[in-house]
Design a protein around this motif. Structure first.
Motif, PDB file in Angstrom:
ATOM      1  N   THR A  90      -0.542   3.354   7.366  1.00  0.00           N
ATOM      2  CA  THR A  90      -0.401   1.952   6.980  1.00  0.00           C
ATOM      3  C   THR A  90      -0.860   1.017   8.102  1.00  0.00           C
ATOM      4  O   THR A  90      -1.567   0.042   7.861  1.00  0.00           O
ATOM      5  N   VAL A 107      -7.020  -3.139  -3.372  1.00  0.00           N
ATOM      6  CA  VAL A 107      -5.809  -2.375  -3.673  1.00  0.00           C
ATOM      7  C   VAL A 107      -6.143  -0.898  -3.873  1.00  0.00           C
ATOM      8  O   VAL A 107      -5.462  -0.018  -3.346  1.00  0.00           O
ATOM      9  N   THR A 142      -7.766  -4.285   7.847  1.00  0.00           N
ATOM     10  CA  THR A 142      -7.763  -5.366   6.859  1.00  0.00           C
ATOM     11  C   THR A 142      -7.614  -6.726   7.529  1.00  0.00           C
ATOM     12  O   THR A 142      -8.375  -7.663   7.249  1.00  0.00           O
ATOM     13  N   PRO A 185       0.799  -1.229   0.000  1.00  0.00           N
ATOM     14  CA  PRO A 185       0.000   0.000   0.000  1.00  0.00           C
ATOM     15  C   PRO A 185       0.832   1.279   0.000  1.00  0.00           C
ATOM     16  O   PRO A 185       0.487   2.247  -0.676  1.00  0.00           O
ATOM     17  N   VAL A 201      -7.067   0.683  -0.451  1.00  0.00           N
ATOM     18  CA  VAL A 201      -5.922   0.864   0.443  1.00  0.00           C
ATOM     19  C   VAL A 201      -5.008   1.984  -0.057  1.00  0.00           C
ATOM     20  O   VAL A 201      -4.420   2.716   0.750  1.00  0.00           O
ATOM     21  N   ILE A 202      -4.899   2.156  -1.364  1.00  0.00           N
ATOM     22  CA  ILE A 202      -4.123   3.279  -1.908  1.00  0.00           C
ATOM     23  C   ILE A 202      -4.749   4.595  -1.450  1.00  0.00           C
ATOM     24  O   ILE A 202      -4.050   5.552  -1.112  1.00  0.00           O
ATOM     25  N   SER A 248      -3.503   1.944  -9.024  1.00  0.00           N
ATOM     26  CA  SER A 248      -4.061   0.600  -8.902  1.00  0.00           C
ATOM     27  C   SER A 248      -3.955  -0.148 -10.229  1.00  0.00           C
ATOM     28  O   SER A 248      -3.602  -1.336 -10.266  1.00  0.00           O
ATOM     29  N   VAL A 276      -4.328   4.660   2.949  1.00  0.00           N
ATOM     30  CA  VAL A 276      -3.035   4.738   3.634  1.00  0.00           C
ATOM     31  C   VAL A 276      -2.556   6.175   3.871  1.00  0.00           C
ATOM     32  O   VAL A 276      -2.135   6.496   4.985  1.00  0.00           O
ATOM     33  N   ASN A 329       2.243   1.700  -3.527  1.00  0.00           N
ATOM     34  CA  ASN A 329       1.197   2.131  -4.448  1.00  0.00           C
ATOM     35  C   ASN A 329       0.729   3.551  -4.161  1.00  0.00           C
ATOM     36  O   ASN A 329       0.404   4.307  -5.082  1.00  0.00           O
ATOM     37  N   ALA A 330       0.673   3.935  -2.876  1.00  0.00           N
ATOM     38  CA  ALA A 330       0.251   5.291  -2.519  1.00  0.00           C
ATOM     39  C   ALA A 330       1.268   6.322  -3.004  1.00  0.00           C
ATOM     40  O   ALA A 330       0.900   7.411  -3.435  1.00  0.00           O
TER      41      ALA A 330
END
Length: 145
Positions: free
Chosen positions: A93, A81, A100, A21, A84-85, A37, A88, A24-25
């Motif tokens: 996180t 995904v 989760t 995460p 969570v992006i 994503s 976060v 990706n963030a």
């Protein structure tokens, strides 16, 4: 593969799930949430395609025989995904992972108890119920600001 090796591999998977995460963030700061994503899934799909071609033992032709709902796993992953992006950078996180994991364990308890999807599971008992409640309390404590 021994159960111990499988357990250790799942621990490694847990580390990757916790790191993903944040990666990706950071990408989303440059591309956007949905776009990050998309890139994440595209890179993962390409990696899995290569691994499937090189060492896969099954057949992708089996998709034709699958029920429609058996193809929805990717949608579940894309939802998670993407969510969570988005989450976060806002809640951190640890809070995102705590929520989760608590939800995963509670859902896993139900899946096991009712043997959903045809897998052998353990029935619900007080000890397992207390474990889920404690994890939910822990998640609330991690989230608390």
């Amino acid at each position: 593969m021994s159960n111990l090796v499988l357990f250790l591999l799942m621990m490694c998977g847990g580390v990757f799930i916790a790191v993903q995460p944040s990666i990706n963030a950071r990408l989303a700061q440059k591309t956007g949430v949905i776009e990050s994503s998309t890139v994440s899934f595209a890179v993962g799909a390409l990696a899995l395609l290569i691994v499937s071609i090189l060492v896969g033992r099954g057949s992708l032709r089996g998709v034709a025989a699958a029920n429609w709902w058996e193809l929805t796993g990717g949608l579940c992953g894309a939802f998670y995904v993407t969510l969570v992006i988005f989450a976060v950078p806002r809640i951190g996180t640890a809070a995102a992972m705590a929520a989760t994991i608590a939800a995963q364990l509670a859902t896993g308890l139900l899946l096991d108890h009712y043997r959903l999807f045809g897998y052998q599971g353990a029935p619900f008992d007080l000890k397992r119920g207390i474990g889920v409640v404690l994890l939910l309390i822990g998640a609330a404590l991690v989230f608390r600001r």
